[in-house]
Design an enzyme around this catalytic site. Sequence first.
Site, PDB file in Angstrom:
ATOM      1  N   TRP A 138      35.449  96.477  -9.652  1.00  0.00           N
ATOM      2  CA  TRP A 138      35.957  95.198 -10.154  1.00  0.00           C
ATOM      3  C   TRP A 138      35.712  95.091 -11.654  1.00  0.00           C
ATOM      4  CZ3 TRP A 138      33.822  91.094 -12.767  1.00  0.00           C
ATOM      5  CH2 TRP A 138      34.564  89.906 -12.807  1.00  0.00           C
ATOM      6  N   HIS A 139      34.569  95.583 -12.101  1.00  0.00           N
ATOM      7  CA  HIS A 139      34.229  95.477 -13.517  1.00  0.00           C
ATOM      8  C   HIS A 139      35.036  96.420 -14.396  1.00  0.00           C
ATOM      9  CE1 HIS A 139      30.620  93.222 -12.196  1.00  0.00           C
ATOM     10  NE2 HIS A 139      30.647  92.724 -13.402  1.00  0.00           N
ATOM     11  N   GLY A 140      35.388  97.570 -13.910  1.00  0.00           N
ATOM     12  CA  GLY A 140      36.098  98.495 -14.789  1.00  0.00           C
ATOM     13  C   GLY A 140      36.707  99.661 -14.066  1.00  0.00           C
ATOM     14  N   PHE A 185      37.756  92.345 -18.234  1.00  0.00           N
ATOM     15  CA  PHE A 185      37.774  92.414 -16.776  1.00  0.00           C
ATOM     16  C   PHE A 185      38.701  91.378 -16.158  1.00  0.00           C
ATOM     17  CE2 PHE A 185      33.194  93.476 -17.879  1.00  0.00           C
ATOM     18  CZ  PHE A 185      33.478  94.799 -18.073  1.00  0.00           C
ATOM     19  N   SER A 241      32.016  96.144  -6.538  1.00  0.00           N
ATOM     20  CA  SER A 241      31.687  95.358  -7.731  1.00  0.00           C
ATOM     21  C   SER A 241      31.827  96.201  -8.990  1.00  0.00           C
ATOM     22  CB  SER A 241      30.257  94.815  -7.625  1.00  0.00           C
ATOM     23  OG  SER A 241      29.882  94.144  -8.808  1.00  0.00           O
TER      24      SER A 241
END
Length: 486
Positions: free
Chosen positions: A339-341, A486, A336
């Site tokens: 996924w965000h950065g 994102f 996660s």
Amino acid sequence: MLFTDIQFIIFFIVVTLAYFSLSWRGRWMLLLAASCYFYMVFKPIFILILFGTIVIDYYAGIWIEQSNDQKRKKLLLIISLISNIGILAFFKYYDFLQDSVNSVLASFDLRPAVPALTRLIPSRIAEWMTTGEGKVLLPIGLSFHTFQAMSYTIEVYRGNQTAERNFGIYALYVMFYPQLVAGPIERPQNMLFQFHSYFKYDFELVKSGLMQMAFGFFKKMVIADRLSVFVDYAYDPASDHNGLTLLTATAFYSFQIYCDFSGYSDIAIGAARVMGFTLMDNFRSPYESRSIPEFWGRWHISLSTWFRDYLYIPLGGNRRGELIKFRNLMIVFMVSGLWHGTSWSFVIWGALHGFYQITALLRDKYLKRANIRIPDNFLIRTINVLLTFALVTLAWIFFRNSLSRSMIIFEKIGNLSFSDQILSPFNQVEMWFCVLLIGFLLWKEHYFEKIPTSNTAVFFILFPIIAFLTYFLGVITENQFIYFQF
């Protein structure tokens, strides 16, 4: 196209009025064309990438459903997933891979092994795929519509969703303009049947949708953008400010990112509801949470449930013992974070939340074994809410800042002296007005549902007031929605 642009207001009004004047076939065609236009306003060429994945997943879904061979079904699913993940990985993580690998090699005095993208592709293609510094451009909203597309083929493979035969309807499922750029990330079971439905004009839905949109604009333009002025000033550079200023900025950022992202979700959900569509809730007053697990049941719900259903449970969930469950939780939260950065600070942010989750589970297990019951009263609930907010807020430091800057901020906050003065780019009245807005937000989140906004008279009084205050108090900034990156 930004929701906060006047261009969007005109777009929304024109599309909605045209929508209600058309037949079912005309409606979905209008929405698909409008969604393409909405996306192409950002960078037209990137719609080709979106179209390519739509074609692959559309045919993959049909072939998976038609196949009687389980191995072939699985192969088709894998091809679909690889194409989606491959495109996302290339555009989002190529630079991260290049920087990480080359930095490690440089520490051993070795030559870089991963070349810049501009050295691998023709110059004409590089012009629209990269920035002026040679970094890969990330198509806006790629992470969101990639995950939504993946959920479709997975659900068809599992037998939970029939394959969509109408190519235009499937394309609209992926591209529906309200939630195209930043979610909510919808499942096909919730959306595809709605695109086949003909919704009659419903004034109750129009009132409810417009009211939610109004509060979404208020959250973004009045609260989030106003808080961003102080946060940007304090964090850049963080070394110039004392611990109290940075602690205040960190608390402000918690509300900035919440109002920014939930504001987008409110506008998206409200815009869809005006036309009769129902999108899932993405936030449920997360800062009222009494624990980290509860927080993740209230924050970015569409993403957290996506990871639960498509990563955590396939990894084994909690069915294979406690250690495997903890491993799975840590994997999910670190993924996660990625996924965000594309930086190690995001990975640390995810790992920190994984650690929080595991610690909470171990605490609950100990209390149960020791037969210790924590009293459920106002004081205990308040302490739990404040503690949860503090843990989440400290983790946001890694989310907002680079690893080196995060260390500076933690050091400064750790050496905090209450004799420090809060520095501000604006006067103290403005800063306390920010605090007042946060107080209003918390009151609204907790009590507003008790106000009968469905009452027509209340709507016609309250909606213009919120719209006027948004226009009058909104801060003019160049800030896009935070989750656009994102």
